[in-house]
Write an enzyme that holds these catalytic residues in place. Sequence first.
Site, mmCIF file in Angstrom:
data_model
loop_
_atom_site.group_PDB
_atom_site.id
_atom_site.type_symbol
_atom_site.label_atom_id
_atom_site.label_comp_id
_atom_site.label_asym_id
_atom_site.label_seq_id
_atom_site.Cartn_x
_atom_site.Cartn_y
_atom_site.Cartn_z
ATOM 1 N N CYS A 159 67.626 5.648 -80.075
ATOM 2 C CA CYS A 159 68.892 6.084 -79.481
ATOM 3 C C CYS A 159 68.565 7.311 -78.641
ATOM 4 O O CYS A 159 67.531 7.354 -77.984
ATOM 5 C CB CYS A 159 69.945 6.368 -80.556
ATOM 6 S SG CYS A 159 69.458 7.610 -81.774
ATOM 7 N N ARG B 39 74.440 4.926 -70.572
ATOM 8 C CA ARG B 39 73.227 5.732 -70.777
ATOM 9 C C ARG B 39 72.002 4.827 -70.828
ATOM 10 O O ARG B 39 70.936 5.185 -70.303
ATOM 11 C CB ARG B 39 73.346 6.549 -72.066
ATOM 12 C CG ARG B 39 74.336 7.701 -71.999
ATOM 13 C CD ARG B 39 74.460 8.407 -73.336
ATOM 14 N NE ARG B 39 73.216 9.049 -73.722
ATOM 15 C CZ ARG B 39 72.971 9.511 -74.960
ATOM 16 N NH1 ARG B 39 73.890 9.378 -75.909
ATOM 17 N NH2 ARG B 39 71.813 10.095 -75.227
#
Length: 283
Positions: free
Chosen positions: A239, A183
């Site tokens: 995040c 990611r």
Amino acid sequence: MAYDTLISVSQLHDLFAAGADLLVLDCDFELGEPEKGRERYRAGHLPEARYAHLDEDLAGPPDGSNGRHPLPARVAFAAWLRKQGLKQEQQVIVYDSRGGAWAARAWWLLRWMGHAQVALLDGGKQAWAEAGLPLETGYPASVVPGDFTPGEPLVPAPVSARQVLANVENGGAQVLDARDPSRFRGDPNPIDPVPGHIPGARNRFFRDNLGSDGRFLPASELAAAFSVLLDGRPAVLSCGSGVTACHNALAMAVAGLPEPRLYPGSWSEWIADPARPIATGDA
């Protein structure tokens, strides 16, 4: 003795055996299946644990521009904590079954509310069960509300998207992204509608804080790993939505490193404005 970072299964068992006054929060959750954590809780949780739902209890309402899991309003979160029975200076234990991925958010939030006596169960529910210790099912009996009152935050002030954007230009702090490497690189995935990462960020996958047994690495190993990434600069933690970033905050506390600042909106807020810059790749 108060615990403020991690607590082991044996230490928690001793507290239960001694009749310690505890508030235990089960923070299990599953992205994409918001009821899965509650189902796991009902099927088996630590004695007298209350359930803390990431979307409903550990976050405020998203509005499309502030990320998937914005911080809850302090007044509302304090009221929820009192409803769970939290008292002033009571020891709180948080846990989940995902290595602390979700429970670390509760740990950070309680510190943000000025409550120092909060620790994450190292190894989580699996470690408790593997030790042959009992789990309960269903919901606990009615709870007597506590008297908790918020105090001054025990964590540095969170940073805004505007501050992170300014940091892209001046590089005064190092952004650490807790998402998994794919990611972070920008590989297509079902969670991030826009792939990539904040320019200048470095990747510290939160699971790298754990050993093969699901417990946190020794303080010295954590300190060495974070020190290399930070290279003497203060940390800003990010995040996908300000949740697993808290795992890195806890790891840094275990390591005895300076307190980092959390970017609560994280990637899901960052990409809400297409004018904000995006980087891809490993660096």
